[in-house]
Design a protein around this motif. Structure first.
Motif, PDB file in Angstrom:
ATOM      1  N   ARG A  39       0.865  -1.177   0.000  1.00  0.00           N
ATOM      2  CA  ARG A  39       0.000   0.000   0.000  1.00  0.00           C
ATOM      3  C   ARG A  39       0.899   1.223   0.000  1.00  0.00           C
ATOM      4  N   VAL A  40       0.624   2.149  -0.921  1.00  0.00           N
ATOM      5  CA  VAL A  40       1.375   3.395  -0.945  1.00  0.00           C
ATOM      6  C   VAL A  40       0.391   4.551  -0.828  1.00  0.00           C
ATOM      7  N   VAL A  41       0.832   5.578  -0.139  1.00  0.00           N
ATOM      8  CA  VAL A  41       0.041   6.797  -0.012  1.00  0.00           C
ATOM      9  C   VAL A  41       0.785   7.875  -0.787  1.00  0.00           C
ATOM     10  N   ILE A  42       0.064   8.478  -1.714  1.00  0.00           N
ATOM     11  CA  ILE A  42       0.663   9.443  -2.629  1.00  0.00           C
ATOM     12  C   ILE A  42      -0.084  10.759  -2.516  1.00  0.00           C
ATOM     13  N   GLU A  47      -1.687  12.669  -8.557  1.00  0.00           N
ATOM     14  CA  GLU A  47      -2.612  11.649  -9.054  1.00  0.00           C
ATOM     15  C   GLU A  47      -2.638  11.559 -10.577  1.00  0.00           C
ATOM     16  N   ASP A  48      -2.636  12.682 -11.267  1.00  0.00           N
ATOM     17  CA  ASP A  48      -2.683  12.670 -12.729  1.00  0.00           C
ATOM     18  C   ASP A  48      -1.418  12.098 -13.356  1.00  0.00           C
ATOM     19  N   LEU A  49      -0.317  12.128 -12.619  1.00  0.00           N
ATOM     20  CA  LEU A  49       0.964  11.665 -13.154  1.00  0.00           C
ATOM     21  C   LEU A  49       1.196  10.165 -12.956  1.00  0.00           C
ATOM     22  N   ILE A 106       3.542   4.674 -13.935  1.00  0.00           N
ATOM     23  CA  ILE A 106       3.465   3.213 -13.911  1.00  0.00           C
ATOM     24  C   ILE A 106       3.701   2.636 -15.298  1.00  0.00           C
ATOM     25  N   GLU A 107       3.142   3.247 -16.325  1.00  0.00           N
ATOM     26  CA  GLU A 107       3.365   2.765 -17.686  1.00  0.00           C
ATOM     27  C   GLU A 107       4.853   2.820 -18.041  1.00  0.00           C
ATOM     28  N   LYS A 108       5.521   3.878 -17.644  1.00  0.00           N
ATOM     29  CA  LYS A 108       6.959   4.003 -17.899  1.00  0.00           C
ATOM     30  C   LYS A 108       7.734   2.899 -17.178  1.00  0.00           C
ATOM     31  N   ILE A 139      -2.878   1.912  -4.323  1.00  0.00           N
ATOM     32  CA  ILE A 139      -2.517   3.315  -4.310  1.00  0.00           C
ATOM     33  C   ILE A 139      -3.638   4.115  -3.655  1.00  0.00           C
ATOM     34  N   HIS A 140      -3.263   4.908  -2.676  1.00  0.00           N
ATOM     35  CA  HIS A 140      -4.223   5.783  -1.993  1.00  0.00           C
ATOM     36  C   HIS A 140      -3.688   7.203  -2.099  1.00  0.00           C
ATOM     37  N   TYR A 141      -4.603   8.119  -2.390  1.00  0.00           N
ATOM     38  CA  TYR A 141      -4.213   9.531  -2.544  1.00  0.00           C
ATOM     39  C   TYR A 141      -4.713  10.326  -1.363  1.00  0.00           C
TER      40      TYR A 141
END
Length: 98
Positions: free
Chosen positions: A4-7, A12-14, A19-21, A95-97
């Motif tokens: 679990r990550v808190v960002i 959020e838009d990035l 992840i794709e990169k 992922i949690h924002y």
């Protein structure tokens, strides 16, 4: 158990692009290992080590350091294992924002 990550919500838009990169990096590591291109493995690992934590993905930073080391030591199999660990990580991370 999922990681679990808190960002920060400002990022959020990035995150989808980030992840794709990383998926592109994983494919590049696997291809470089087949080609025995250890310098590319080292470079990708170095970059991962530098950017993971900035986006809130400390695990990416740790994996990047290990991938960089695998490139330095010309351990293609180890680099592939670590790339697979990263792939699994991104498949399972929550992922949690905030």
């Amino acid at each position: 158990m999922n990681d679990r990550v808190v960002i920060d919500s400002d990022l959020e838009d990035l995150i989808p692009g980030f992840i794709e990169k990383r998926h592109e990096d994983i494919r590049a590591i696997l291809a470089a290992a087949v080609a025995r291109d250890y310098e590319t493995i080292r470079n990708i690992g170095h970059n991962l080590k530098g950017i993971g934590g900035g986006y809130g993905f400390d695990r990416v930073t740790k994996l990047g350091a290990a991938i960089e080391q695998a490139g330095k030591q010309q351990e293609g199999d180890k680099a592939c294992e670590l790339a697979q660990v990263m792939e699994t990580y991104f498949e399972n991370v929550e992922i949690h924002y905030e």
